[in-house]
Design a protein around this motif. Structure first.
Motif, PDB file in Angstrom:
ATOM      1  N   CYS B  19       0.846  -1.198   0.000  1.00  0.00           N
ATOM      2  CA  CYS B  19       0.000   0.000   0.000  1.00  0.00           C
ATOM      3  C   CYS B  19       0.875   1.239   0.000  1.00  0.00           C
ATOM      4  O   CYS B  19       1.955   1.242   0.588  1.00  0.00           O
ATOM      5  CB  CYS B  19      -0.948   0.023   1.198  1.00  0.00           C
ATOM      6  N   LEU B  21      -0.130   3.972   1.325  1.00  0.00           N
ATOM      7  CA  LEU B  21      -0.454   4.725   2.551  1.00  0.00           C
ATOM      8  C   LEU B  21      -0.271   3.798   3.755  1.00  0.00           C
ATOM      9  O   LEU B  21      -0.062   2.595   3.600  1.00  0.00           O
ATOM     10  CB  LEU B  21      -1.901   5.218   2.513  1.00  0.00           C
ATOM     11  N   ARG B  22      -0.340   4.364   4.936  1.00  0.00           N
ATOM     12  CA  ARG B  22      -0.374   3.558   6.165  1.00  0.00           C
ATOM     13  C   ARG B  22      -1.351   4.223   7.129  1.00  0.00           C
ATOM     14  O   ARG B  22      -0.963   4.891   8.084  1.00  0.00           O
ATOM     15  CB  ARG B  22       0.996   3.524   6.844  1.00  0.00           C
ATOM     16  N   CYS B  23      -2.629   4.082   6.818  1.00  0.00           N
ATOM     17  CA  CYS B  23      -3.639   4.756   7.633  1.00  0.00           C
ATOM     18  C   CYS B  23      -3.598   4.194   9.056  1.00  0.00           C
ATOM     19  O   CYS B  23      -3.450   2.982   9.247  1.00  0.00           O
ATOM     20  CB  CYS B  23      -5.010   4.551   7.011  1.00  0.00           C
ATOM     21  N   CYS B  26      -6.027   1.323   9.650  1.00  0.00           N
ATOM     22  CA  CYS B  26      -6.183   0.320   8.590  1.00  0.00           C
ATOM     23  C   CYS B  26      -6.480  -1.044   9.191  1.00  0.00           C
ATOM     24  O   CYS B  26      -5.755  -1.517  10.069  1.00  0.00           O
ATOM     25  CB  CYS B  26      -4.897   0.250   7.785  1.00  0.00           C
ATOM     26  N   PHE B  29      -3.428  -3.995   7.651  1.00  0.00           N
ATOM     27  CA  PHE B  29      -2.064  -4.229   8.149  1.00  0.00           C
ATOM     28  C   PHE B  29      -2.098  -4.706   9.596  1.00  0.00           C
ATOM     29  O   PHE B  29      -2.929  -4.274  10.382  1.00  0.00           O
ATOM     30  CB  PHE B  29      -1.200  -2.979   7.978  1.00  0.00           C
ATOM     31  N   GLY B  64      -4.447  -4.123   1.140  1.00  0.00           N
ATOM     32  CA  GLY B  64      -3.579  -3.201   0.446  1.00  0.00           C
ATOM     33  C   GLY B  64      -4.272  -2.325  -0.605  1.00  0.00           C
ATOM     34  O   GLY B  64      -5.461  -2.145  -0.582  1.00  0.00           O
ATOM     35  N   ASN B  91      -7.746   3.477  -2.392  1.00  0.00           N
ATOM     36  CA  ASN B  91      -7.635   4.784  -1.734  1.00  0.00           C
ATOM     37  C   ASN B  91      -7.668   5.908  -2.784  1.00  0.00           C
ATOM     38  O   ASN B  91      -7.653   7.079  -2.436  1.00  0.00           O
ATOM     39  CB  ASN B  91      -6.391   4.866  -0.849  1.00  0.00           C
ATOM     40  N   ARG B 128      -4.586   9.483   7.520  1.00  0.00           N
ATOM     41  CA  ARG B 128      -4.289   8.793   6.249  1.00  0.00           C
ATOM     42  C   ARG B 128      -2.989   9.262   5.604  1.00  0.00           C
ATOM     43  O   ARG B 128      -2.489   8.610   4.702  1.00  0.00           O
ATOM     44  CB  ARG B 128      -5.456   8.954   5.270  1.00  0.00           C
TER      45      ARG B 128
HETATM   46  S1  SF4 Z   1      -6.938   1.580   4.892  1.00  0.00           S
HETATM   47 FE1  SF4 Z   1      -6.622   1.148   2.746  1.00  0.00          FE
HETATM   48  S2  SF4 Z   1      -5.464   2.895   2.033  1.00  0.00           S
HETATM   49 FE2  SF4 Z   1      -5.220   2.889   4.227  1.00  0.00          FE
HETATM   50  S3  SF4 Z   1      -3.354   1.676   4.612  1.00  0.00           S
HETATM   51 FE3  SF4 Z   1      -5.096   0.277   4.727  1.00  0.00          FE
HETATM   52  S4  SF4 Z   1      -5.213  -0.596   2.686  1.00  0.00           S
HETATM   53 FE4  SF4 Z   1      -3.987   1.271   2.526  1.00  0.00          FE
END
Ligand code: SF4
Ligand code: SF4
Lengths: 96, 367
Positions: B19, B21-23, B26, B29, B64, B91, B128
């Motif tokens: 990914c 991003l690393r929200c 999330c 992850f 992801g 995203n 985000r």
């Molecule tokens: S919520 Fe979506 S955009 Fe944000 S880190 Fe997780 S997979 Fe990526």
């Protein structure tokens, strides 16, 4: 629909059997669904491009009991409906 | 027990663990399988053939971030060739006009789902990452221009609870979307490590319910929810009214019946392991192209046990003992029961009305 009409399902159409032998026909191009009863499932499976409406009804009479006397009309109406919904096509010119 | 379909109707696949991003909240992850390598194209294409044989109707492509896969269109074409439709959960940052045009040209894209959690960068980017608001808004414009079906999900959390009205204005009036859906940051994945920072407290939950109900009145039928504060508000008000008036039990209530997913859909992790749901990645049922999906779906003890939840009365749990809401309650999400309590077949405290009220929560006032 005439007795000698040949109907073929469109290759994209999915026959999805659910519970209790009922099924849906699904058109992935439009997301349209059409619910079919067990007899409809049998008819759909018999649409192999070689059987006419009359052949299909003969096959049903062989496999099932208590087939109504107007089965040819019922099967014809069902196939007509499939063609109208774009789920099958008529293969014999002027076959309707 | 409710009867399951003969095969799943819908299959959600995580095509990548990568990914951009690393929200902070999330759910992907830190869940099981999220650290593995992605599968090669051929593995997915072979699996799509099996899905075709199983008459699966729709594939949901998630991650992801699915747009990171260089072979995305090859996978999409594999889905199309195998007579299915697809959705994409993204995203939005990597959307381009070319990609959107390719997706549209298949005629099979049921929806592209974007997450928008704020009406401005300060709110959206807080959890985000910088630049993600601008990216997702550009993505939304691209999708609109390309006339692809769009769904927007707003995840309600501590930082956007007071921005909900502006978010609704932006999405429904600014962009003219027909609707958007809401849920809330829940105790899964990375959110477990950041729960205090992210998740709604009781008072914020009450505020979110009030705000969303008010917006629901202003925009009838345009604010949707299957979970989170709006969904809770609607259910809890019905439950409270039923309790006060001594109404007959609600249909399908009094048992662990909140989740119908295991009767019609299944999920595949990015490493090819088949699991019951994207939120229950710890229950490993098999592996694609090795397990027979039809057999697994009909016979695997892990999935049968989740279906049997439907026959488990809420009254059998110490957790629910003496609760006046039992005839009106379905016991909430099994995945959250697992992440919070370590067991799926149990009511989840997350959406428990009695617990909410006992902790000082207030139900919204109804006009
Ligand atoms: S919520 Fe979506 S955009 Fe944000 S880190 Fe997780 S997979 Fe990526
Ligand atoms: S204790 Fe909570 S989960 Fe159990 S019946 Fe009452 S409201 Fe529902």
């Amino acid at each position: 629909m005439r007795s000698e009409a040949l109907v073929l399902p469109m290759p994209r159409i999915v026959l999805r059997e659910e519970t209790d032998d009922w099924a849906i026909l699904f058109d992935p191009d439009t997301a349209a669904t059409f619910g079919v009863n067990p007899m409809g499932v049998l008819v759909f499976r018999l649409l192999d491009g070689s059987r006419t409406v009359r052949d299909i009804v003969a096959e049903i009479r062989e496999r099932c009991t208590d087939v109504p006397s107007d089965a040819e009309r019922i099967v014809g109406d069902f196939l007509e409906e499939l063609v109208t919904r774009g789920m099958a096509e008529l293969r014999t010119p002027g076959g309707r | 027990m409710m009867r399951a379909c003969r095969t799943p109707r819908n299959v959600e696949i995580c095509i990548t663990n990568q990914c951009n991003l690393r929200c902070t909240y999330c759910s992907h992850f830190s869940s099981e399988g999220s650290g593995s390598d992605d599968l090669p194209t051929g593995e997915w294409l072979a699996f799509f053939e099996e899905l075709n044989r199983c008459s699966v109707l729709e594939v949901v492509l998630g991650g992801g971030e699915p747009l990171l896969r260089g072979d995305l269109m090859e996978l999409v074409n594999g889905i199309v060739t195998n007579r299915m439709r697809f959705r994409i959960q993204t995203n939005g940052l990597l959307l381009t006009l070319e990609l959107a045009a390719s997706l549209r040209s298949t005629g099979r894209c049921h929806q592209v789902q974007l997450s928008i959690d704020g009406s401005c960068p300060e709110v959206h980017d807080h959890f985000r990452g910088d630049g993600s608001f601008e990216g997702v808004i550009t993505g939304l414009r691209i999708l609109q221009k390309s006339r692809l079906p769009i769904s927007v999900r707003v995840t309600v959390h501590k930082r956007n609870v007071d921005d909900l009205e502006r978010i609704a204005t932006l999405l429904l009036e600014g962009f003219g979307l027909p609707a958007f859906s809401t849920n809330s940051a829940s105790y899964m994945g990375l959110c477990r490590q950041n729960a205090d920072e992210v998740q709604l407290g009781v008072e914020e939950h009450s505020r979110a319910m009030e705000a969303l109900l008010r917006l629901g009145d202003r925009y009838p039928g345009r604010i949707l929810a299957n979970a989170g504060p709006l969904s809770n508000a609607r259910h809890w008000l019905d439950m409270e009214r039923a309790r006060k008036e001594g109404l007959d039990p609600f249909p399908d209530c009094g048992y662990l019946r909140s989740c119908g997913g295991v009767f019609s859909k299944i999920t595949v992790r990015a490493d090819g392991v088949i699991v019951p749901c994207v939120q229950m990645t710890h229950i490993e049922l098999g592996r694609i192209n090795r397990s027979d999906l039809r057999v697994l779906w009909q016979e695997h003890p892990g999935i049968l046990s989740l279906r049997r939840r439907w026959d488990v009365p809420l009254g059998s749990f110490e957790f629910c003992r003496g609760c006046p809401y039992i005839p009106y309650c379905r016991g909430n999400c099994p995945a959250l029961a697992y992440t919070i309590l370590g067991v799926e077949n149990h009511p989840s405290p997350d959406a428990c009305l009695r617990r909410f009220l006992d902790s000082g929560g207030k139900l919204p006032r109804v006009s």
